[in-house]
Scaffold this motif. Structure first.
Motif, PDB file in Angstrom:
ATOM      1  N   GLY A 206       0.941  -1.317  -0.060  1.00 40.31           N
ATOM      2  CA  GLY A 206       0.009   0.013  -0.084  1.00 40.31           C
ATOM      3  C   GLY A 206       0.871   1.316   0.045  1.00 40.31           C
ATOM      4  O   GLY A 206       0.633   2.065  -0.774  1.00 40.31           O
ATOM      5  N   LEU A 207       1.776   1.224   0.901  1.00 37.06           N
ATOM      6  CA  LEU A 207       2.522   2.484   1.264  1.00 37.06           C
ATOM      7  C   LEU A 207       3.523   2.660  -0.039  1.00 37.06           C
ATOM      8  O   LEU A 207       3.734   3.780  -0.706  1.00 37.06           O
ATOM      9  CB  LEU A 207       3.486   2.463   2.483  1.00 37.06           C
ATOM     10  CG  LEU A 207       2.707   3.055   3.501  1.00 37.06           C
ATOM     11  CD1 LEU A 207       3.465   2.927   4.809  1.00 37.06           C
ATOM     12  CD2 LEU A 207       2.107   4.638   3.373  1.00 37.06           C
ATOM     13  N   SER A 208       4.126   1.495  -0.440  1.00 37.58           N
ATOM     14  CA  SER A 208       5.101   1.424  -1.691  1.00 37.58           C
ATOM     15  C   SER A 208       4.259   2.127  -2.840  1.00 37.58           C
ATOM     16  O   SER A 208       4.603   2.931  -3.900  1.00 37.58           O
ATOM     17  CB  SER A 208       5.392   0.263  -2.132  1.00 37.58           C
ATOM     18  OG  SER A 208       6.194  -0.342  -1.097  1.00 37.58           O
ATOM     19  N   LEU A 209       2.837   1.796  -2.940  1.00 39.87           N
ATOM     20  CA  LEU A 209       2.261   2.238  -4.291  1.00 39.87           C
ATOM     21  C   LEU A 209       2.064   3.895  -4.075  1.00 39.87           C
ATOM     22  O   LEU A 209       2.225   4.551  -5.233  1.00 39.87           O
ATOM     23  CB  LEU A 209       0.820   1.677  -4.199  1.00 39.87           C
ATOM     24  CG  LEU A 209       0.825   0.267  -5.163  1.00 39.87           C
ATOM     25  CD1 LEU A 209      -0.730  -0.336  -4.866  1.00 39.87           C
ATOM     26  CD2 LEU A 209       0.837   0.579  -6.637  1.00 39.87           C
ATOM     27  N   VAL A 210       1.512   4.300  -2.845  1.00 41.60           N
ATOM     28  CA  VAL A 210       1.477   5.576  -2.557  1.00 41.60           C
ATOM     29  C   VAL A 210       2.684   6.321  -3.016  1.00 41.60           C
ATOM     30  O   VAL A 210       2.371   7.395  -3.835  1.00 41.60           O
ATOM     31  CB  VAL A 210       0.924   5.853  -1.049  1.00 41.60           C
ATOM     32  CG1 VAL A 210       1.000   7.342  -0.652  1.00 41.60           C
ATOM     33  CG2 VAL A 210      -0.287   5.336  -0.883  1.00 41.60           C
ATOM     34  N   TYR A 211       3.974   6.169  -2.618  1.00 40.81           N
ATOM     35  CA  TYR A 211       5.090   6.797  -2.917  1.00 40.81           C
ATOM     36  C   TYR A 211       5.336   6.714  -4.284  1.00 40.81           C
ATOM     37  O   TYR A 211       5.969   7.677  -5.014  1.00 40.81           O
ATOM     38  CB  TYR A 211       6.128   6.672  -2.014  1.00 40.81           C
ATOM     39  CG  TYR A 211       6.018   7.077  -0.735  1.00 40.81           C
ATOM     40  CD1 TYR A 211       5.244   6.583   0.360  1.00 40.81           C
ATOM     41  CD2 TYR A 211       6.709   8.469  -0.386  1.00 40.81           C
ATOM     42  CE1 TYR A 211       5.017   7.228   1.495  1.00 40.81           C
ATOM     43  CE2 TYR A 211       6.375   9.099   0.797  1.00 40.81           C
ATOM     44  CZ  TYR A 211       5.782   8.335   1.817  1.00 40.81           C
ATOM     45  OH  TYR A 211       5.487   8.927   3.207  1.00 40.81           O
TER      46      TYR A 211
END
Length: 495
Positions: A465-470
């Motif tokens: 999730g966070l990897s996608l966001v950044y």
């Protein structure tokens, strides 16, 4: 039975007579000295007929017998054939006994393994059919024949037919049949006046399944007109829909001994109906495309069809994930499928908006965010009931290169808030703001939950999730600020 259980021969015989598992007593060389009734029957032998035979005759894999004789405690899935050449599956456990012998405990797992294999076969067939060149190119007759032949093979039925219903439900016409050489079925038209009760069932737009057509009152009026001619003993009719409207039915017809239709077969039937619907839509779009090539608005109409097709294909991917989600072994893996479906649907919604609004270059971002929030509230319904979502977005139109990444970013952050932010059941709040000034924008997403204590530590774990966001933020050249002030607080700045 516990491992290393010590049993005297007399005690073993008493247990073996009543247990619902197979018990084999072997010497250290693997020669069978005793088999209980369950084991003898399972392998297709008469009682005591296995005595004196070597255990290796009970499995196709010689390594299984070697492993057991070498001291293996359990082999979880053994494939073999019984005396009548029927394929069987079982687990084998080895336990010690007195007098330098050992006991092999056999558990029948044939039905479970066969069920798993049938489900895998259905999934593989679904994946194969979604790549069909005939569907993609709009070759309707070839596409329908391919779909019907594959579905008949997987479900083990002798006949599958596809029918179209006229607009006032007065007749149905067969547009494809398996086997295709059955010319009578291929050109058949059935009239409502001849079978009013069946047409009334069709109007319910539900699956019509009959395990035994001979004794089911639902099929009484079909017996002389249709069923008896082809020896059909069980049938399952699944509605074909286009954009929610029922336009036909696909009929799975079994001859011979009556059979029951289980839940996975019903779901597979629904997927086959969707594929026929897709083949019909693609064929219709191909015809439309040909008719519009000389039109002044050809480009706009073709673009609408492209977005419509992308949305339909993404919806098909979501349907595949729904089918595969039934294989999830626990809630964690089931949630992974849910997250993937949300990401796909967030992209599909923007294509739907584009072809509905006839603006193929830019999208109303406020409407897009409303759609994403609505999808997430449906996906996390039990959590959304306890959470207020405030959405304030300036009137902004964005092109696809910005809107899709930003929509996915919002999807990830809001999903994370729904799932992880809140410990209490009331006054939960998620806020989404988009502010614009000239050509600069600020997207702010926050909640009043517990927040992320150490964002960098979570990022180092490389969570998807966070990897996608950044990663998506980099894609649109946006900078991200995060703070944990009475909850998570993300701000994105971009042009």
């Amino acid at each position: 039975m516990p491992e290393n259980l010590q049993l005297e021969p007399g005690e073993l015989l008493q247990v073996a007579k009543v247990i619902d598992q197979g018990i084999l007593v072997c010497d250290r060389a693997g020669n069978i000295e005793y088999s209980n009734p369950f084991a003898s029957s399972f392998f297709g032998f008469a009682l005591n007929e296995l005595s004196g035979k070597h255990f290796s005759i009970l499995t196709e894999d010689p390594n299984v017998a070697k492993a057991l004789l070498a001291g293996a405690k359990e082999i979880t899935e053994v494939k073999g054939k019984n005396r009548f050449n029927k394929e069987i599956y079982y687990t084998a456990k080895i336990t010690s006994s007195s007098n330098d012998k050992f006991v092999i405990i056999i558990s029948d797992v044939t039905r479970r393994i066969e069920g798993r294999n049938k489900l895998l076969q259905k999934i593989e067939t679904c994946e194969k059919l979604t790549k069909s060149r005939f569907i993609r190119e709009g070759q309707l007759s070839d596409a329908i024949e391919e779909i019907l032949v594959e579905s008949a093979r997987v479900l083990g039925v002798e006949r599958v037919n596809a029918w179209l219903i006229d607009s006032n439900f007065s007749m149905i016409e067969c547009i494809g049949a398996c086997p295709s050489q059955n010319a009578k079925s291929g050109n058949m038209i059935l009239q409502r006046r001849d079978m009013p009760a069946y047409f009334k069932l069709l109007e319910t737009q539900e699956i019509i399944s009959t395990d035994d057509t001979l004794h089911d009152p639902k099929t009484a009026e079909l017996m002389d007109i249709y069923l008896s001619k082809y020896g059909i003993t069980s049938m399952m009719d699944v509605p074909i829909r286009i954009e929610g409207e029922m336009i036909g039915v696909v009929c799975f017809e079994h001859t011979g001994t009556p059979r029951k239709w289980d839940l996975t077969e019903r779901k597979f039937g629904l997927f086959i109906a969707q594929l026929i619907s897709l083949a019909l839509e693609t064929h219709q779009r191909k015809e439309t495309q040909g008719n519009l090539e000389k039109s002044y608005k050809e480009k706009e109409l073709l673009l609408a069809e492209i977005h419509h097709r992308v949305k339909n294909n993404l919806a098909m991917v979501s349907s595949l994930l729904n089918l595969q989600q039934s294989k999830a072994r626990d809630d964690f893996h089931g949630e992974l499928f849910t997250e993937s479906k949300n990401r796909i649907l967030s992209i599909a919604s923007i294509h739907q908006m584009l072809y509905q609004n006839k603006n193929f270059a830019r999208v109303d971002f406020a409407s897009y965010m409303n759609e994403i929030v609505s999808l997430l509230r449906q996906s996390y319904l039990h959590l959304a009931k306890k959470t207020e979502v405030m959405l304030q977005v300036d009137a902004v139109e964005m092109d696809l290169s910005k809107a899709i990444p930003l929509g996915l970013i919002a999807n990830e952050i809001v999903s994370n808030s729904f799932k992880h932010a809140f410990d209490k059941d009331n006054e939960n709040k998620i806020e989404i703001y988009l502010r614009s000034k000239k050509n600069k924008y600020m997207l702010e997403i926050s909640d009043n939950g517990k927040g992320i204590k150490d964002l960098e530590a979570v990022r180092k774990k490389n969570t998807l999730g966070l990897s996608l966001v950044y990663d998506l933020a980099d894609q649109v050249n946006a900078t991200i600020e995060y703070s944990n002030k009475k909850g998570s607080h993300f701000i994105l700045y971009f042009e």
